[in-house]
Design a protein around this motif. Structure first.
Motif, PDB file in Angstrom:
ATOM      1  N   ARG A  35     -43.910 -85.223  36.047  1.00  0.00           N
ATOM      2  CA  ARG A  35     -42.275 -84.517  36.472  1.00  0.00           C
ATOM      3  C   ARG A  35     -41.997 -83.364  35.218  1.00  0.00           C
ATOM      4  O   ARG A  35     -40.974 -82.823  35.461  1.00  0.00           O
ATOM      5  CB  ARG A  35     -41.369 -85.942  35.444  1.00  0.00           C
ATOM      6  N   GLU A  36     -43.051 -82.691  34.616  1.00  0.00           N
ATOM      7  CA  GLU A  36     -42.912 -81.726  33.972  1.00  0.00           C
ATOM      8  C   GLU A  36     -43.638 -80.732  34.829  1.00  0.00           C
ATOM      9  O   GLU A  36     -44.006 -79.713  34.455  1.00  0.00           O
ATOM     10  CB  GLU A  36     -43.842 -81.694  32.746  1.00  0.00           C
ATOM     11  N   GLY A  37     -44.183 -81.100  35.970  1.00  0.00           N
ATOM     12  CA  GLY A  37     -44.880 -80.016  36.844  1.00  0.00           C
ATOM     13  C   GLY A  37     -46.243 -79.949  36.905  1.00  0.00           C
ATOM     14  O   GLY A  37     -46.992 -79.169  37.206  1.00  0.00           O
ATOM     15  N   ILE A  38     -46.918 -80.947  35.869  1.00  0.00           N
ATOM     16  CA  ILE A  38     -48.358 -80.789  35.674  1.00  0.00           C
ATOM     17  C   ILE A  38     -49.122 -81.468  37.068  1.00  0.00           C
ATOM     18  O   ILE A  38     -48.639 -82.575  37.379  1.00  0.00           O
ATOM     19  CB  ILE A  38     -48.762 -81.606  34.460  1.00  0.00           C
ATOM     20  N   THR A  39     -49.906 -80.988  37.484  1.00  0.00           N
ATOM     21  CA  THR A  39     -50.730 -81.459  38.684  1.00  0.00           C
ATOM     22  C   THR A  39     -51.587 -82.910  38.107  1.00  0.00           C
ATOM     23  O   THR A  39     -51.811 -82.822  37.061  1.00  0.00           O
ATOM     24  CB  THR A  39     -51.683 -80.444  39.327  1.00  0.00           C
ATOM     25  N   SER A  49     -52.641 -72.882  32.511  1.00  0.00           N
ATOM     26  CA  SER A  49     -51.609 -73.396  33.265  1.00  0.00           C
ATOM     27  C   SER A  49     -51.045 -74.275  32.432  1.00  0.00           C
ATOM     28  O   SER A  49     -49.706 -74.442  32.553  1.00  0.00           O
ATOM     29  CB  SER A  49     -52.235 -73.919  34.745  1.00  0.00           C
ATOM     30  N   ILE A  50     -51.881 -75.460  31.988  1.00  0.00           N
ATOM     31  CA  ILE A  50     -51.019 -76.414  31.311  1.00  0.00           C
ATOM     32  C   ILE A  50     -50.348 -76.092  30.046  1.00  0.00           C
ATOM     33  O   ILE A  50     -49.184 -76.505  29.917  1.00  0.00           O
ATOM     34  CB  ILE A  50     -52.304 -77.641  30.962  1.00  0.00           C
ATOM     35  N   TYR A  51     -50.907 -75.115  29.584  1.00  0.00           N
ATOM     36  CA  TYR A  51     -50.239 -74.681  28.072  1.00  0.00           C
ATOM     37  C   TYR A  51     -49.007 -73.969  28.716  1.00  0.00           C
ATOM     38  O   TYR A  51     -47.840 -73.958  27.976  1.00  0.00           O
ATOM     39  CB  TYR A  51     -50.929 -73.526  27.387  1.00  0.00           C
ATOM     40  N   ARG A  52     -48.970 -73.125  29.569  1.00  0.00           N
ATOM     41  CA  ARG A  52     -47.500 -72.413  30.285  1.00  0.00           C
ATOM     42  C   ARG A  52     -46.618 -73.570  30.447  1.00  0.00           C
ATOM     43  O   ARG A  52     -45.417 -73.270  30.122  1.00  0.00           O
ATOM     44  CB  ARG A  52     -48.067 -71.717  31.370  1.00  0.00           C
ATOM     45  N   LYS A  53     -46.941 -74.596  31.104  1.00  0.00           N
ATOM     46  CA  LYS A  53     -46.102 -75.714  31.623  1.00  0.00           C
ATOM     47  C   LYS A  53     -45.314 -76.333  30.549  1.00  0.00           C
ATOM     48  O   LYS A  53     -44.214 -76.573  30.558  1.00  0.00           O
ATOM     49  CB  LYS A  53     -46.658 -76.417  32.600  1.00  0.00           C
TER      50      LYS A  53
END
Length: 221
Positions: free
Chosen positions: A145-149, A185-189
Protein backbone atom coordinates in the motif's frame (compact mmCIF):
# COMPACT_ATOMS: atom_id res chain seq x y z
CA UNK A 1 -7.74 -34.27 -15.28
CA UNK A 2 -10.53 -35.65 -13.11
CA UNK A 3 -12.97 -33.47 -11.23
CA UNK A 4 -12.49 -33.96 -7.47
CA UNK A 5 -15.56 -35.31 -5.67
CA UNK A 6 -14.92 -32.71 -2.99
CA UNK A 7 -12.79 -29.55 -2.81
CA UNK A 8 -9.05 -29.99 -2.50
CA UNK A 9 -7.91 -29.10 1.03
CA UNK A 10 -4.75 -26.98 1.13
CA UNK A 11 -2.60 -25.39 3.81
CA UNK A 12 -0.54 -22.26 3.25
CA UNK A 13 2.90 -21.92 4.84
CA UNK A 14 5.00 -18.75 5.19
CA UNK A 15 6.36 -16.49 7.92
CA UNK A 16 4.24 -13.47 6.95
CA UNK A 17 0.50 -13.40 7.59
CA UNK A 18 -0.18 -10.61 5.10
CA UNK A 19 1.39 -12.70 2.33
CA UNK A 20 -0.66 -15.75 3.25
CA UNK A 21 -3.95 -13.91 3.64
CA UNK A 22 -3.52 -12.39 0.18
CA UNK A 23 -2.92 -15.86 -1.24
CA UNK A 24 -5.90 -17.31 0.63
CA UNK A 25 -8.18 -14.65 -0.85
CA UNK A 26 -7.08 -15.67 -4.35
CA UNK A 27 -9.09 -18.85 -3.86
CA UNK A 28 -12.29 -17.14 -2.71
CA UNK A 29 -13.93 -17.55 -6.14
CA UNK A 30 -12.93 -21.21 -6.32
CA UNK A 31 -14.20 -22.52 -2.99
CA UNK A 32 -16.08 -25.31 -4.76
CA UNK A 33 -12.68 -26.59 -5.93
CA UNK A 34 -10.15 -25.37 -3.34
CA UNK A 35 -10.63 -25.02 0.43
CA UNK A 36 -7.95 -23.36 2.56
CA UNK A 37 -7.90 -25.35 5.77
CA UNK A 38 -5.31 -23.36 7.65
CA UNK A 39 -2.66 -20.69 7.35
CA UNK A 40 0.62 -21.57 8.96
CA UNK A 41 3.30 -19.25 10.31
CA UNK A 42 5.98 -21.41 11.90
CA UNK A 43 3.64 -23.99 13.41
CA UNK A 44 2.95 -27.68 12.74
CA UNK A 45 0.02 -28.76 10.58
CA UNK A 46 -3.09 -29.89 12.45
CA UNK A 47 -5.55 -30.80 9.69
CA UNK A 48 -5.27 -33.59 7.14
CA UNK A 49 -4.06 -31.73 4.06
CA UNK A 50 -4.19 -32.67 0.38
CA UNK A 51 -1.61 -30.06 -0.68
CA UNK A 52 0.71 -27.78 1.28
CA UNK A 53 1.69 -24.55 -0.52
CA UNK A 54 5.00 -23.25 0.74
CA UNK A 55 5.39 -19.55 -0.06
CA UNK A 56 9.08 -18.66 -0.17
CA UNK A 57 8.69 -14.93 0.58
CA UNK A 58 11.68 -13.57 2.55
CA UNK A 59 12.78 -16.96 3.85
CA UNK A 60 15.14 -18.39 1.22
CA UNK A 61 17.69 -19.50 3.81
CA UNK A 62 15.27 -21.96 5.38
CA UNK A 63 13.65 -23.25 2.19
CA UNK A 64 15.43 -26.60 2.01
CA UNK A 65 14.98 -27.36 5.69
CA UNK A 66 11.32 -26.34 5.82
CA UNK A 67 10.41 -28.09 2.58
CA UNK A 68 12.10 -31.28 3.82
CA UNK A 69 10.10 -31.09 7.07
CA UNK A 70 6.84 -30.63 5.17
CA UNK A 71 7.61 -33.57 2.88
CA UNK A 72 8.09 -35.76 5.94
CA UNK A 73 4.85 -34.59 7.59
CA UNK A 74 2.32 -37.45 7.41
CA UNK A 75 -0.56 -34.96 7.38
CA UNK A 76 0.67 -33.35 4.15
CA UNK A 77 -0.04 -35.54 1.13
CA UNK A 78 1.72 -33.26 -1.37
CA UNK A 79 4.01 -30.23 -1.11
CA UNK A 80 4.20 -27.35 -3.58
CA UNK A 81 6.67 -24.44 -3.69
CA UNK A 82 5.01 -21.13 -4.63
CA UNK A 83 7.59 -18.57 -5.71
CA UNK A 84 8.82 -15.99 -8.20
CA UNK A 85 12.42 -17.20 -7.83
CA UNK A 86 13.29 -19.56 -10.68
CA UNK A 87 17.03 -19.84 -10.26
CA UNK A 88 18.09 -23.21 -11.75
CA UNK A 89 19.78 -24.35 -8.53
CA UNK A 90 16.61 -23.71 -6.51
CA UNK A 91 14.48 -25.63 -9.00
CA UNK A 92 16.94 -28.54 -9.04
CA UNK A 93 17.04 -28.61 -5.24
CA UNK A 94 13.24 -28.74 -5.11
CA UNK A 95 13.20 -31.59 -7.63
CA UNK A 96 15.78 -33.58 -5.68
CA UNK A 97 13.81 -33.14 -2.46
CA UNK A 98 10.73 -34.54 -4.16
CA UNK A 99 8.29 -31.63 -4.16
CA UNK A 100 5.16 -32.17 -6.22
CA UNK A 101 5.03 -28.72 -7.78
CA UNK A 102 7.04 -25.54 -8.33
CA UNK A 103 4.51 -22.86 -9.19
CA UNK A 104 5.06 -19.28 -10.31
CA UNK A 105 3.50 -16.35 -8.48
CA UNK A 106 2.75 -14.88 -11.90
CA UNK A 107 0.04 -17.51 -12.49
CA UNK A 108 -3.51 -16.09 -12.57
CA UNK A 109 -5.78 -17.63 -9.95
CA UNK A 110 -7.62 -19.82 -12.47
CA UNK A 111 -4.34 -21.31 -13.74
CA UNK A 112 -3.08 -21.81 -10.21
CA UNK A 113 -6.24 -23.75 -9.34
CA UNK A 114 -5.83 -25.96 -12.43
CA UNK A 115 -2.18 -26.63 -11.51
CA UNK A 116 -3.19 -27.65 -7.99
CA UNK A 117 -5.87 -29.96 -9.36
CA UNK A 118 -3.31 -31.60 -11.64
CA UNK A 119 -0.98 -32.10 -8.68
CA UNK A 120 -3.83 -33.55 -6.64
CA UNK A 121 -4.42 -36.01 -9.51
CA UNK A 122 -0.81 -37.17 -9.30
CA UNK A 123 1.04 -34.97 -11.80
CA UNK A 124 4.33 -33.28 -10.97
CA UNK A 125 3.89 -29.67 -12.11
CA UNK A 126 6.85 -27.32 -12.55
CA UNK A 127 5.73 -24.13 -14.29
CA UNK A 128 8.07 -22.16 -16.53
CA UNK A 129 9.88 -19.11 -15.25
CA UNK A 130 7.62 -16.07 -15.67
CA UNK A 131 8.45 -13.68 -18.48
CA UNK A 132 7.70 -10.77 -16.19
CA UNK A 133 8.55 -10.12 -12.57
CA UNK A 134 5.07 -9.09 -11.44
CA UNK A 135 3.02 -11.32 -9.17
CA UNK A 136 -0.51 -12.43 -9.92
CA UNK A 137 -3.32 -10.03 -9.15
CA UNK A 138 -4.76 -10.49 -5.67
CA UNK A 139 -1.54 -11.32 -3.87
CA UNK A 140 -0.38 -9.11 -1.04
CA UNK A 141 2.89 -8.35 0.72
CA UNK A 142 4.20 -5.94 3.36
CA UNK A 143 4.46 -2.37 2.05
CA UNK A 144 2.26 -2.88 -0.99
CA UNK A 145 0.00 0.00 0.00
CA UNK A 146 3.05 2.25 0.24
CA UNK A 147 3.96 1.48 -3.38
CA UNK A 148 6.68 -1.05 -2.59
CA UNK A 149 6.89 -3.80 -5.21
CA UNK A 150 6.86 -7.48 -4.25
CA UNK A 151 10.57 -7.79 -5.02
CA UNK A 152 11.39 -4.66 -3.01
CA UNK A 153 9.26 -5.98 -0.18
CA UNK A 154 11.26 -9.17 0.05
CA UNK A 155 14.51 -7.17 0.05
CA UNK A 156 13.28 -4.87 2.81
CA UNK A 157 12.07 -7.87 4.82
CA UNK A 158 15.55 -9.40 4.63
CA UNK A 159 17.13 -6.08 5.61
CA UNK A 160 14.71 -5.81 8.52
CA UNK A 161 15.79 -9.31 9.58
CA UNK A 162 19.33 -7.93 9.86
CA UNK A 163 20.85 -9.24 6.64
CA UNK A 164 23.79 -7.39 5.08
CA UNK A 165 23.73 -6.26 1.45
CA UNK A 166 26.03 -9.15 0.59
CA UNK A 167 23.68 -11.64 2.26
CA UNK A 168 20.58 -10.14 0.64
CA UNK A 169 22.20 -10.25 -2.80
CA UNK A 170 23.12 -13.90 -2.31
CA UNK A 171 19.67 -14.87 -1.03
CA UNK A 172 17.80 -13.04 -3.77
CA UNK A 173 20.24 -13.91 -6.59
CA UNK A 174 20.66 -10.24 -7.46
CA UNK A 175 23.87 -8.51 -8.53
CA UNK A 176 25.24 -5.94 -6.06
CA UNK A 177 24.40 -3.08 -8.43
CA UNK A 178 20.85 -4.30 -9.02
CA UNK A 179 20.35 -4.72 -5.29
CA UNK A 180 21.62 -1.20 -4.61
CA UNK A 181 19.16 0.12 -7.19
CA UNK A 182 16.29 -1.64 -5.42
CA UNK A 183 17.43 -0.34 -2.04
CA UNK A 184 17.57 3.25 -3.34
CA UNK A 185 14.02 2.85 -4.63
CA UNK A 186 12.87 1.46 -1.27
CA UNK A 187 14.51 4.29 0.67
CA UNK A 188 12.87 6.85 -1.58
CA UNK A 189 9.43 5.33 -1.13
CA UNK A 190 9.62 5.10 2.66
CA UNK A 191 11.52 8.36 3.20
CA UNK A 192 14.58 6.68 4.73
CA UNK A 193 18.10 8.08 4.49
CA UNK A 194 19.93 5.30 6.35
CA UNK A 195 19.77 1.57 6.91
CA UNK A 196 18.78 2.11 10.55
CA UNK A 197 15.80 4.21 9.47
CA UNK A 198 14.84 1.55 6.93
CA UNK A 199 14.97 -1.20 9.55
CA UNK A 200 12.89 0.82 12.01
CA UNK A 201 10.34 1.53 9.28
CA UNK A 202 10.27 -2.16 8.42
CA UNK A 203 9.67 -3.18 12.03
CA UNK A 204 6.80 -0.69 12.31
CA UNK A 205 5.17 -1.75 9.03
CA UNK A 206 4.99 -5.53 9.19
CA UNK A 207 8.35 -6.60 7.76
CA UNK A 208 9.27 -8.83 10.71
CA UNK A 209 8.10 -12.46 10.57
CA UNK A 210 4.84 -13.42 12.25
CA UNK A 211 4.82 -16.25 14.77
CA UNK A 212 1.26 -17.54 14.92
CA UNK A 213 -1.19 -19.48 12.83
CA UNK A 214 -4.69 -18.78 11.55
CA UNK A 215 -6.85 -21.89 11.87
CA UNK A 216 -9.87 -22.82 9.80
CA UNK A 217 -9.66 -20.04 7.25
CA UNK A 218 -13.06 -18.85 5.96
CA UNK A 219 -14.92 -21.95 7.07
CA UNK A 220 -12.24 -24.46 6.16
CA UNK A 221 -12.15 -27.78 8.05
Amino acid sequence: MSVPSKPICIALVDDYDVVLIGLAHMFDRYRDRIVVAEIDANQALNDEIDIVMYDSFAQPESDEKEIAALLKNPRASKVVVYTWNFQPELIESARKQGVHGYLSKALPARELVVALERIHDGDIVFTEAPRRAKSAMGLDWPGRREGITDRESEILALITQGKSNEEVAKLTYLSPNTLKSHIRSIYRKIGATSRTQAVLWGVEHGFTPDKHRIDHWMGGP
